[in-house]
Design a protein around this motif. Structure first.
Motif, mmCIF file in Angstrom:
data_model
loop_
_atom_site.group_PDB
_atom_site.id
_atom_site.type_symbol
_atom_site.label_atom_id
_atom_site.label_comp_id
_atom_site.label_asym_id
_atom_site.label_seq_id
_atom_site.Cartn_x
_atom_site.Cartn_y
_atom_site.Cartn_z
ATOM 1 N N CYS A 85 0.809 -1.223 0.000
ATOM 2 C CA CYS A 85 0.000 0.000 0.000
ATOM 3 C C CYS A 85 0.841 1.272 0.000
ATOM 4 C CB CYS A 85 -0.915 0.024 1.230
ATOM 5 S SG CYS A 85 -2.296 -1.125 1.091
ATOM 6 N N ARG A 86 2.155 1.106 0.257
ATOM 7 C CA ARG A 86 2.964 2.319 0.309
ATOM 8 C C ARG A 86 3.258 2.885 -1.071
ATOM 9 N NH1 ARG A 86 8.848 -0.240 2.086
ATOM 10 N NH2 ARG A 86 8.882 -1.962 0.589
ATOM 11 N N TYR A 87 2.960 2.122 -2.136
ATOM 12 C CA TYR A 87 3.204 2.601 -3.496
ATOM 13 C C TYR A 87 1.868 2.917 -4.156
ATOM 14 C CZ TYR A 87 7.754 0.485 -2.655
ATOM 15 O OH TYR A 87 8.954 0.126 -2.121
ATOM 16 N N LEU A 88 1.847 4.101 -4.821
ATOM 17 C CA LEU A 88 0.602 4.506 -5.479
ATOM 18 C C LEU A 88 0.238 3.576 -6.620
ATOM 19 C CD1 LEU A 88 1.054 8.394 -5.599
ATOM 20 C CD2 LEU A 88 -0.481 7.084 -4.119
ATOM 21 N N ALA A 133 -3.949 5.401 8.919
ATOM 22 C CA ALA A 133 -2.579 5.644 8.450
ATOM 23 C C ALA A 133 -1.827 4.314 8.436
ATOM 24 C CB ALA A 133 -1.883 6.638 9.367
ATOM 25 N N LEU A 134 -1.162 4.083 7.310
ATOM 26 C CA LEU A 134 -0.441 2.827 7.154
ATOM 27 C C LEU A 134 0.920 3.132 6.557
ATOM 28 C CD1 LEU A 134 -0.584 -0.282 7.364
ATOM 29 C CD2 LEU A 134 -1.437 -0.284 4.997
ATOM 30 N N GLN A 135 1.993 2.743 7.309
ATOM 31 C CA GLN A 135 3.370 2.962 6.850
ATOM 32 C C GLN A 135 3.623 4.420 6.473
ATOM 33 O OE1 GLN A 135 3.948 0.151 3.665
ATOM 34 N NE2 GLN A 135 3.828 -1.654 5.026
ATOM 35 N N GLY A 136 3.031 5.314 7.240
ATOM 36 C CA GLY A 136 3.233 6.750 7.035
ATOM 37 C C GLY A 136 2.377 7.363 5.951
ATOM 38 N N HIS A 137 1.433 6.595 5.425
ATOM 39 C CA HIS A 137 0.572 7.106 4.366
ATOM 40 C C HIS A 137 -0.891 6.967 4.782
ATOM 41 C CE1 HIS A 137 4.042 7.236 1.685
ATOM 42 N NE2 HIS A 137 4.316 5.973 2.037
ATOM 43 N N ARG A 138 -1.703 7.906 4.306
ATOM 44 C CA ARG A 138 -3.144 7.844 4.569
ATOM 45 C C ARG A 138 -3.769 6.860 3.587
ATOM 46 N NH1 ARG A 138 -5.509 11.584 7.646
ATOM 47 N NH2 ARG A 138 -7.481 11.326 6.484
ATOM 48 N N VAL A 139 -4.565 5.952 4.114
ATOM 49 C CA VAL A 139 -5.244 4.968 3.287
ATOM 50 C C VAL A 139 -6.711 4.904 3.693
ATOM 51 C CG1 VAL A 139 -3.164 3.568 2.965
ATOM 52 C CG2 VAL A 139 -4.716 3.057 4.861
ATOM 53 N N ARG A 140 -7.495 4.347 2.781
ATOM 54 C CA ARG A 140 -8.915 4.093 3.078
ATOM 55 C C ARG A 140 -9.142 2.609 2.877
ATOM 56 N NH1 ARG A 140 -13.340 6.851 4.228
ATOM 57 N NH2 ARG A 140 -15.409 6.184 3.474
ATOM 58 N N MET A 141 -9.798 2.001 3.843
ATOM 59 C CA MET A 141 -9.929 0.554 3.877
ATOM 60 C C MET A 141 -11.399 0.158 3.802
ATOM 61 S SD MET A 141 -8.647 -2.088 6.859
ATOM 62 C CE MET A 141 -9.781 -1.421 8.090
ATOM 63 N N LEU A 159 -6.519 1.252 -0.072
ATOM 64 C CA LEU A 159 -5.813 2.029 -1.099
ATOM 65 C C LEU A 159 -5.373 3.346 -0.480
ATOM 66 C CD1 LEU A 159 -8.100 1.561 -4.246
ATOM 67 C CD2 LEU A 159 -5.746 0.745 -3.994
ATOM 68 N N ARG A 160 -4.279 3.864 -1.011
ATOM 69 C CA ARG A 160 -3.812 5.164 -0.523
ATOM 70 C C ARG A 160 -4.820 6.249 -0.885
ATOM 71 N NH1 ARG A 160 2.432 6.328 -1.781
ATOM 72 N NH2 ARG A 160 1.657 8.372 -1.068
ATOM 73 N N SER A 161 -5.154 7.076 0.121
ATOM 74 C CA SER A 161 -6.152 8.137 -0.090
ATOM 75 C C SER A 161 -5.528 9.526 -0.129
ATOM 76 C CB SER A 161 -7.198 8.092 1.034
ATOM 77 O OG SER A 161 -6.592 8.322 2.303
ATOM 78 N N THR A 164 -6.414 11.631 -3.140
ATOM 79 C CA THR A 164 -7.751 12.227 -3.003
ATOM 80 C C THR A 164 -7.717 13.432 -2.067
ATOM 81 O OG1 THR A 164 -8.783 10.062 -3.382
ATOM 82 C CG2 THR A 164 -10.116 11.755 -2.306
ATOM 83 N N ALA A 165 -6.995 13.309 -0.953
ATOM 84 C CA ALA A 165 -6.886 14.437 -0.020
ATOM 85 C C ALA A 165 -6.161 15.613 -0.655
ATOM 86 C CB ALA A 165 -6.157 13.983 1.246
#
Length: 472
Positions: A85-88, A133-141, A159-161, A164-165
């Motif tokens: 998830c850390r990669y877009l 927050a997952l591995q320093g990134h905002r995600v939506r689950m 997925l990384r959000s 979107t933000a």
């Protein structure tokens, strides 16, 4: 001081403050506030729509990722399916979670597992979305039941959000800039609208102030050609009012000048005869008698002149005295009075059958004065032994015709003017106010009066009643 008194004073101060604010400023502020509220409202609504659409798009991607993970991982045991998830550009993070902790795999989960996750796996809770927050990134689950083969399992995909933000932040900055620009444009537009829209009012105010300072009613407001809006109509009405005011002031000045001129001669004669009678011991009885008779005649003339001026100074009939007046008896009475006053003149009266019973709303004494002045004017110009003064009354008209010298064409436009006397009438008694009173009384009763040369000689005066005035 009581609280109510202090509150009333505060309201009074606020009201006085509003009263001192110029109308242009208040209109500009109102226009600015209106446009600013609309602009801000549109931007807020746009922000809400953009936020919803971006979030809805991310949720659709999560639903597609969950479907794809289910199809590609059928029959897989609980555990992490993909965890990048850390990669877009990486696929969605995915893991399977059983309903009971005893069935958990030996390796740790990538996504957080809570009681709500176990409830979805057990089928006691509906699918739901979570921001984390997952591995320093905002995600939506998305947590949803797993339908790939094993019951009692929940599928979690994320997925990384932050894109979107980021898009939402950019939209916020753009909409805020649009709001500020809209407020500034609203302020400029409000000022321009107030300045342009109130320009006729400003000209009207300046004209009124100039008239109040100079007392010159000849001033007018310049109207732009072709404009027919409400303010232009107001300015045009104000110009019309100024014209009527100027005419009224000019008429008053003419009346004062004419009255002073007409009063000067009889007052001088009055003073002369009064001074003469003051030395009565030096006069013979015959001289005293002539001076006394002349003084009486002059007092009568001045009294009549002053009464006529008072009558002319009235602009309208007193409403409490208005009643339905029968014209035929009124005209007949005026003719009888004229016969008694002018015994050397013959008067004939013809009342057509259609005029019997016709009434006119008006003041009886004033209408009698109108007819009496016309008859007196006709009798004054009728020579001894001349033809009769002919009076004819119809349903809509009263005519008075004499057989005198008539009216010269150059005098016809002026016979109803105050103090006007033709060349041949200056040696006759009168002040020149009788026909002016006739016109004023006629107009006050909704009628019009005219003069013309009669066929065969003499003058013909015609009083025409309006169609709505006589009622029979």
């Amino acid at each position: 001081m009581s609280g109510d008194g202090a509150e009333r004073q505060a309201r009074g101060r606020r009201a006085r403050g509003r009263d001192r604010t110029p109308l242009r400023t208040r209109l500009a502020l109102l226009a600015c506030a209106t446009v600013a509220l609309i602009t801000v409202g549109v931007c807020v609504a746009s922000y809400a729509v953009i936020r919803y659409e971006l979030g809805h798009q991310l949720e659709l991607q999560l639903a597609q990722a969950a479907t794809l993970a289910t199809q590609q991982n059928r029959g897989e045991p609980p555990g992490v399916l993909s965890g990048e998830c850390r990669y877009l550009a990486a696929p969605a993070c995915a893991q399977l979670v059983p309903a009971g902790p005893a069935d958990d795999p030996g390796e740790p989960y990538l996504l957080p597992v809570t009681g709500a996750t176990r409830a979805v796996a057990a089928g006691t809770r509906a699918p739901y979305y979570t921001d984390l927050a997952l591995q320093g990134h905002r995600v939506r689950m998305l947590t949803t039941p797993y339908t790939g083969g094993r019951a009692g399992t929940a599928l979690q995909v994320a997925l990384r959000s932050d894109p979107t933000a980021k898009g939402l932040r950019q939209a916020t900055v753009l909409l805020a800039a649009i709001s500020v620009a809209g407020v500034l444009l609203a302020a400029a537009g409000g000022y321009w609208v107030a300045r342009r829209g109130l320009a006729p009012v400003a000209r009207l105010t300046a004209t009124a102030e100039r008239i109040a300072a100079t007392r010159d009613a000849r001033t007018r407001i310049d109207l732009p050609p072709g404009r027919r809006d409400e303010l232009s109509r107001l300015a045009a009405s104000f110009n019309t009012m100024l014209g009527e005011l100027e005419e009224s002031v000019a008429a008053r000045r003419r009346l004062v000048a004419d009255a002073s001129h007409e009063l000067r001669t009889p007052l001088t004669a009055l003073r002369t005869n009064a001074e003469l009678l003051a030395r009565a011991d030096r006069l013979t009885p015959a001289q005293r008698e002539r001076a006394s008779s002349a003084l009486g005649r002059q007092i009568h003339e001045v009294t009549s002149l002053v009464n006529d001026l008072i009558e002319l100074a009235r602009d309208e009939e007193p409403r409490p005295l208005v009643e339905e007046v029968a014209l035929a008896p009124l005209v007949a009475h005026a003719v009888r009075a004229a016969r008694a006053h002018w015994p050397a003149v013959s008067f004939t009266l013809t009342v057509l059958p259609e005029a019997e019973g016709v009434t006119l709303p008006g003041v009886p004494s004033r209408l009698s004065r109108l007819v009496a002045n016309l008859l007196g004017n006709a009798a004054k110009f009728t020579p001894p032994g001349g033809g009769p003064v002919e009076v004819v009354l119809t349903r809509r008209e009263l005519t008075v015709r004499d057989h005198g010298p008539g009216i010269a064409p150059g005098d016809l436009p002026h016979v109803f003017d105050r103090f006007y006397r033709a060349e041949g009438a200056r040696a006759l008694p009168g002040s020149g106010l009788g026909l002016a009173m006739v016109r004023q009384i006629a107009r006050a009763h909704g009628a019009e009066v005219s003069a013309e040369a009669a066929v065969g000689g003499g003058a013909l005066f015609r009083v025409t009643f309006s169609a709505s005035s006589p009622r029979g």
